[in-house]
Design a protein around this motif. Structure first.
Motif, short mmCIF file in Angstrom:
data_model
loop_
_atom_site.label_atom_id
_atom_site.label_comp_id
_atom_site.label_asym_id
_atom_site.label_seq_id
_atom_site.Cartn_x
_atom_site.Cartn_y
_atom_site.Cartn_z
N LEU A 48 41.76 43.98 31.08
CA LEU A 48 41.71 43.86 32.53
C LEU A 48 40.26 44.05 32.96
O LEU A 48 39.55 44.88 32.39
CB LEU A 48 42.58 44.94 33.20
N ASN A 49 39.82 43.26 33.92
CA ASN A 49 38.47 43.43 34.43
C ASN A 49 38.55 43.80 35.91
O ASN A 49 39.11 43.06 36.71
CB ASN A 49 37.66 42.14 34.26
N PHE A 50 38.02 44.97 36.23
CA PHE A 50 38.04 45.44 37.61
C PHE A 50 36.66 45.24 38.24
O PHE A 50 35.63 45.51 37.60
CB PHE A 50 38.39 46.92 37.67
N VAL A 51 36.65 44.75 39.46
CA VAL A 51 35.39 44.68 40.21
C VAL A 51 35.53 45.62 41.39
O VAL A 51 36.42 45.46 42.24
CB VAL A 51 35.10 43.24 40.67
N LEU A 52 34.67 46.64 41.42
CA LEU A 52 34.68 47.64 42.48
C LEU A 52 33.58 47.26 43.48
O LEU A 52 32.39 47.31 43.15
CB LEU A 52 34.41 49.05 41.91
N LEU A 53 34.01 46.87 44.67
CA LEU A 53 33.05 46.34 45.64
C LEU A 53 32.32 47.48 46.37
O LEU A 53 32.95 48.47 46.77
CB LEU A 53 33.77 45.44 46.65
N ASP A 54 31.01 47.31 46.50
CA ASP A 54 30.16 48.22 47.30
C ASP A 54 30.18 49.67 46.82
O ASP A 54 30.18 50.59 47.63
CB ASP A 54 30.58 48.15 48.79
#
Lengths: 459, 123
Positions: free
Chosen positions: B71-77
């Motif tokens: 799984l690839n998570f992108v945590l914004l800001d």
């Protein structure tokens, strides 16, 4: 089937100086790539060039090239592709030309790739109606236009291939997409077409995997205890065949490891949607690839798929954004965290007393989980803590004053303060990053061969 | 595994994190198919967002890469302005994968099919 072996001996400016030499010695390479440009390196190089017009490139490369000369004599077919040109590829190439000439390698052609630097055209682009809005928040560039120090397009593999076609042994670029440094040689050697998207995706996977050097050969690996001899870690090699099969490996008898896990971790490194990895050459899908450990320290990658390249180029703009400083103290003994927190508060309180309030400030207790704070963290009982305080402000004087507030804590803070030996922290100017997009038609990549006297001819 | 130490995500997965401007990405790769099935079901974007709420992510996106059991998570800001503007030590989110891998697994039932095969490499 025809294959090409491409090794990457440098993952960033500051990477190990011996790695490119060792890799070229041991790697049986067709190509050596060297990657020097992090996102904000260009802003630093732009300022250097403003002060001294003959600078503005990654000087480390010239030292590496000089050390590579004896190898280049023994390996006449070895070619080098690097983005060391930074803001001034021509100046870099002229120096490279002289180094090669001096070593009796005058017959090796040097080429530069230009056209990535769009800073001279920013105003005319804005006049033509391009907003060059920030990719994340949509703010138009006009809001910071007067503070811009550099603006560079990420070029793709096409001009690199053009330089190789014209016979270059050394290709020096400015800003290009990191993966394109690998894809260029692959396309040139394997005869791929610019619309063979699956093959371009395979070459992009290879480039993405090796662009950070040792990160795919054991560096950063979660099971690092199993990576032997990281001090002598082998830098990565991508062996790519004409059908698009990629084998990631490293030279024999080197440290580190290449396996399913090291490759898997790196494949997703700095990736957003793994089904759509955007480069100027192709939109690569990483979710269709299969990984197979085909031999010890060899991972074979097949099945990459690609979609047509984006209609736009990504542009990396850097602009001046105030001043920043960070300082540290060590707090030892009981209640180290509480003491560190109090010291941090004292620094900010004394600044307020002096009428100096930084626009942004941050207090960290290193040793108590400051790096990746989570809701599950347990309170620290560490015997010592590093207090780190950082501030950012548009006024240099505010940041200068901040740097004076660490030393007084050595006598006026809680007991157990130490570690001030490194002295007052430095103040540095901040260059902030402004990613944006630009239509392809607004950009013209240019290839120039550098002749024996260091002059340039349009190719 | 000792009885006192809780099972953690790191027992069934490995990972790596880095920056994308002011955003961070965290890739979590399961060691086994059973582990990946568990991750897909339980390691949601909401769970990750809450776990890192001290970093104030404006949103967390989750992508699947079944071929990598990942799984690839992108945590914004979450990076305090990103590489050059961040006031933190970890300006680029390099340590966030390790922080996520420390997550305790309370709901774990049968972990054996999910852990890394012993003797996978020489020790």
């Amino acid at each position: 089937m025809k294959t090409v072996r491409i090794g990457n001996g440098c993952g960033f400016w500051g990477d190990n100086l011996d790695a490119p030499i060792l890799l070229a010695e041991q790697g049986q390479l067709d190509y050596l790539t060297l990657e020097y440009l992090a996102e904000l390196t260009m802003s630093i190089l732009a300022l250097q060039k403003q002060r001294r017009p003959e600078t503005g490139y990654a000087t480390d490369f010239l030292d590496v090239l000089e050390r590579l000369c004896p190898l280049l004599q023994r390996q006449p077919r070895l070619k080098i592709v690097t983005n060391a040109g930074g803001m001034n590829p021509r100046a870099c190439a002229r120096q490279a030309r002289q180094i090669l000439n001096k070593a009796g390698l005058g017959e090796r052609a040097v080429a530069v790739v230009l056209g990535d630097d769009v800073s001279p055209h920013l105003d005319s682009l804005l006049e033509q109606g391009y907003r060059l809005a920030h990719l994340d928040n949509g703010v138009p560039l006009a809001s910071i236009r007067d503070r811009v120090v550099s603006a560079n397009v990420y070029l793709g593999a096409q001009p690199i291939v053009e330089a190789l076609r014209q016979g270059a042994s050394v290709v020096i670029t400015g800003r290009v997409a990191d993966a394109s440094l690998t894809l260029g040689p692959a396309v040139h050697e394997l005869g791929w077409g610019w619309e063979e998207w699956n093959l371009l995706a395979a070459g992009t996977v290879a480039g993405h995997l090796i662009e950070c050097g040792a990160q795919v050969t054991g560096g950063l690996w979660c099971n690092w205890q199993e990576a032997p001899d990281l001090a002598n870690v082998g830098y990565p090699i991508a062996e790519i065949d004409a059908a698009g099969t990629v084998r990631i490996t490293k030279p024999p008898h080197t440290g580190g490891v290449v396996n399913h896990e090291t490759v898997g971790e790196q494949l997703l490194y700095e990736v957003g949607d793994p089904a759509a990895y955007l480069t100027p050459d192709v939109i690569a899908n990483f979710t269709t690839v299969g990984l197979r450990e085909s031999a010890p320290n060899v991972v074979e990658i097949t099945g990459a798929q690609g979609d047509p390249a984006p209609e736009t180029y990504k542009v990396s703009i850097a602009y001046r954004n105030g001043f920043l400083s960070s300082g540290q103290l060590v707090l030892a003994g009981p209640q180290a965290v509480a003491k560190a927190q109090q010291c941090g508060e004292m620094i900010l309180a004394r600044l307020r007393r002096a009428g100096v309030v930084p626009e942004r400030s941050h207090v960290e207790c290193l040793g108590a989980g400051a790096c990746g704070p989570t809701v599950e963290q347990t309170p620290s009982v560490a015997p010592e803590i590093v207090l780190r305080v950082a501030v950012h402000d548009s006024r240099r004087a505010v940041v200068e004053r901040f740097t004076r507030e660490f030393a007084p804590l050595v006598t006026s803070g809680p007991p157990g303060v130490t570690g001030y030996a490194t002295g007052r922290p430095a103040v540095r100017e901040v260059f902030a990053y402004w990613p944006t997009l630009i239509p392809r038609r607004a950009v013209t990549p240019v290839v120039q061969m550098i002749d024996e006297n260091g002059g340039g001819n349009d190719g | 595994m000792s009885t006192t130490e809780p099972l953690r995500l790191r027992d069934i997965a490995h990972g790596r994190s880095g920056d994308k401007g002011n955003h961070a990405n965290i890739a979590i790769l399961a060691y086994t198919e059973a582990g990946y099935a568990w991750l897909r079901k339980h390691l949601t974007a909401e769970i990750v967002k809450n776990y890192f709420r001290l970093l104030n992510p404006s949103a967390v996106l989750r992508y699947e890469a079944a071929n990598l059991k990942a799984l690839n998570f992108v945590l914004l800001d979450v990076l305090g302005g990103g590489a050059s503007l961040s006031l933190r030590t970890d300006t680029q989110g390099k340590t966030l994968a390790l922080a996520l891998l420390q997550m305790p697994l309370q709901q774990m039932i049968a972990v054996e099919p999910m852990v890394r095969a012993p003797g996978r490499t020489e020790r």
